[in-house]
Design a protein around this motif. Sequence first.
Motif, short mmCIF file in Angstrom:
data_model
loop_
_atom_site.label_atom_id
_atom_site.label_comp_id
_atom_site.label_asym_id
_atom_site.label_seq_id
_atom_site.Cartn_x
_atom_site.Cartn_y
_atom_site.Cartn_z
N GLU A 24 0.86 -1.32 0.07
CA GLU A 24 0.03 0.07 -0.10
C GLU A 24 0.90 1.17 0.07
OE1 GLU A 24 -3.60 1.79 -0.39
OE2 GLU A 24 -3.15 -0.36 -0.13
N PRO A 25 0.84 2.12 -1.05
CA PRO A 25 1.65 3.35 -1.21
C PRO A 25 1.34 4.38 0.00
CG PRO A 25 0.20 3.27 -2.82
CD PRO A 25 -0.06 2.01 -2.23
N VAL A 26 2.24 5.07 0.42
CA VAL A 26 2.25 5.88 1.41
C VAL A 26 2.38 7.37 0.70
CG1 VAL A 26 3.26 7.11 3.34
CG2 VAL A 26 3.12 4.47 3.05
N SER A 27 1.50 8.57 1.07
CA SER A 27 1.48 9.74 0.43
C SER A 27 2.91 10.21 0.72
CB SER A 27 0.58 10.52 1.10
OG SER A 27 -0.75 10.25 0.79
N GLY A 28 3.54 10.93 -0.22
CA GLY A 28 4.71 11.58 -0.07
C GLY A 28 6.12 10.86 -0.24
N CYS A 29 5.97 9.32 -0.50
CA CYS A 29 6.86 8.51 -0.80
C CYS A 29 7.06 8.12 -2.22
CB CYS A 29 6.66 7.22 0.09
SG CYS A 29 6.67 7.81 1.98
N SER A 30 8.45 7.80 -2.45
CA SER A 30 8.74 7.58 -4.07
C SER A 30 8.80 6.02 -3.92
CB SER A 30 9.85 8.12 -4.26
OG SER A 30 9.73 9.50 -4.42
N ARG A 69 10.53 2.67 -13.59
CA ARG A 69 10.38 4.28 -13.31
C ARG A 69 10.37 4.65 -12.05
NH1 ARG A 69 9.76 6.88 -18.40
NH2 ARG A 69 9.72 8.60 -17.05
N ARG A 70 10.83 5.63 -11.42
CA ARG A 70 10.52 6.28 -10.21
C ARG A 70 9.37 7.18 -9.93
NH1 ARG A 70 14.60 7.58 -5.47
NH2 ARG A 70 13.35 8.96 -4.26
N TRP A 71 8.27 6.65 -9.39
CA TRP A 71 7.22 7.65 -8.99
C TRP A 71 7.10 7.91 -7.82
CZ3 TRP A 71 2.78 4.40 -11.86
CH2 TRP A 71 3.14 4.31 -13.48
N ARG A 72 6.37 9.00 -7.42
CA ARG A 72 6.09 9.60 -6.01
C ARG A 72 4.66 9.46 -5.75
NH1 ARG A 72 8.32 14.64 -5.40
NH2 ARG A 72 6.21 15.45 -5.86
N PHE A 73 4.01 8.83 -4.75
CA PHE A 73 2.55 8.83 -4.44
C PHE A 73 1.99 10.08 -3.74
CE2 PHE A 73 -1.03 7.16 -1.92
CZ PHE A 73 -1.75 6.88 -3.32
N GLU A 74 1.32 10.59 -4.50
CA GLU A 74 0.82 12.18 -4.06
C GLU A 74 -0.40 12.03 -2.86
OE1 GLU A 74 2.28 15.32 -5.32
OE2 GLU A 74 3.72 13.70 -5.03
N GLY A 75 -1.07 10.67 -3.18
CA GLY A 75 -2.21 10.47 -1.97
C GLY A 75 -3.49 10.41 -2.84
N VAL A 76 -4.47 10.27 -2.23
CA VAL A 76 -5.90 9.63 -2.87
C VAL A 76 -6.78 11.02 -3.03
CG1 VAL A 76 -7.88 8.21 -2.56
CG2 VAL A 76 -5.24 7.27 -2.04
N ASP A 77 -7.59 10.96 -3.91
CA ASP A 77 -8.35 12.00 -3.88
C ASP A 77 -9.89 11.67 -3.48
OD1 ASP A 77 -9.91 10.77 -5.85
OD2 ASP A 77 -9.21 11.98 -7.55
N GLY A 78 -10.92 12.28 -3.48
CA GLY A 78 -12.15 12.20 -2.97
C GLY A 78 -13.05 11.17 -3.55
N ARG A 79 -12.55 10.77 -4.71
CA ARG A 79 -13.07 9.84 -5.59
C ARG A 79 -12.42 8.42 -5.26
NH1 ARG A 79 -12.30 12.49 -11.10
NH2 ARG A 79 -10.44 12.67 -10.08
N GLY A 80 -11.16 8.44 -4.79
CA GLY A 80 -10.76 7.21 -4.05
C GLY A 80 -9.51 6.97 -5.26
N PHE A 81 -9.28 7.69 -6.26
CA PHE A 81 -8.13 7.47 -7.13
C PHE A 81 -6.95 7.85 -6.41
CE2 PHE A 81 -11.72 8.33 -10.34
CZ PHE A 81 -11.62 7.02 -10.70
N GLY A 82 -5.83 7.24 -6.63
CA GLY A 82 -4.51 7.50 -6.35
C GLY A 82 -3.64 8.35 -7.46
#
Length: 61
Positions: A2-8, A19-32
């Motif tokens: 499970e990705p953590v907001s702000g982590c790469s 690739r290297r991606w940073r997880f920005e979080g989940v919006d109100g619709r549940g999309f990461g």
Amino acid sequence: MEPVSGCSYVIRLCSGEQRRWRFEGVDGRGFGWWLDEETGFGFSDASLMYAWEIVERADDG
């Protein structure tokens, strides 16, 4: 994983490219939301048109 907001994360695309991606979080619709750290392009899980997987966390977060 499970990705953590702000982590790469190291991401493996279906082509085998990593690739290297940073997880920005989940919006109100549940999309990461993610940020490709190389291109600076931001996108949601819903907009991805190919298979991918998280390989490992890439930072100490």
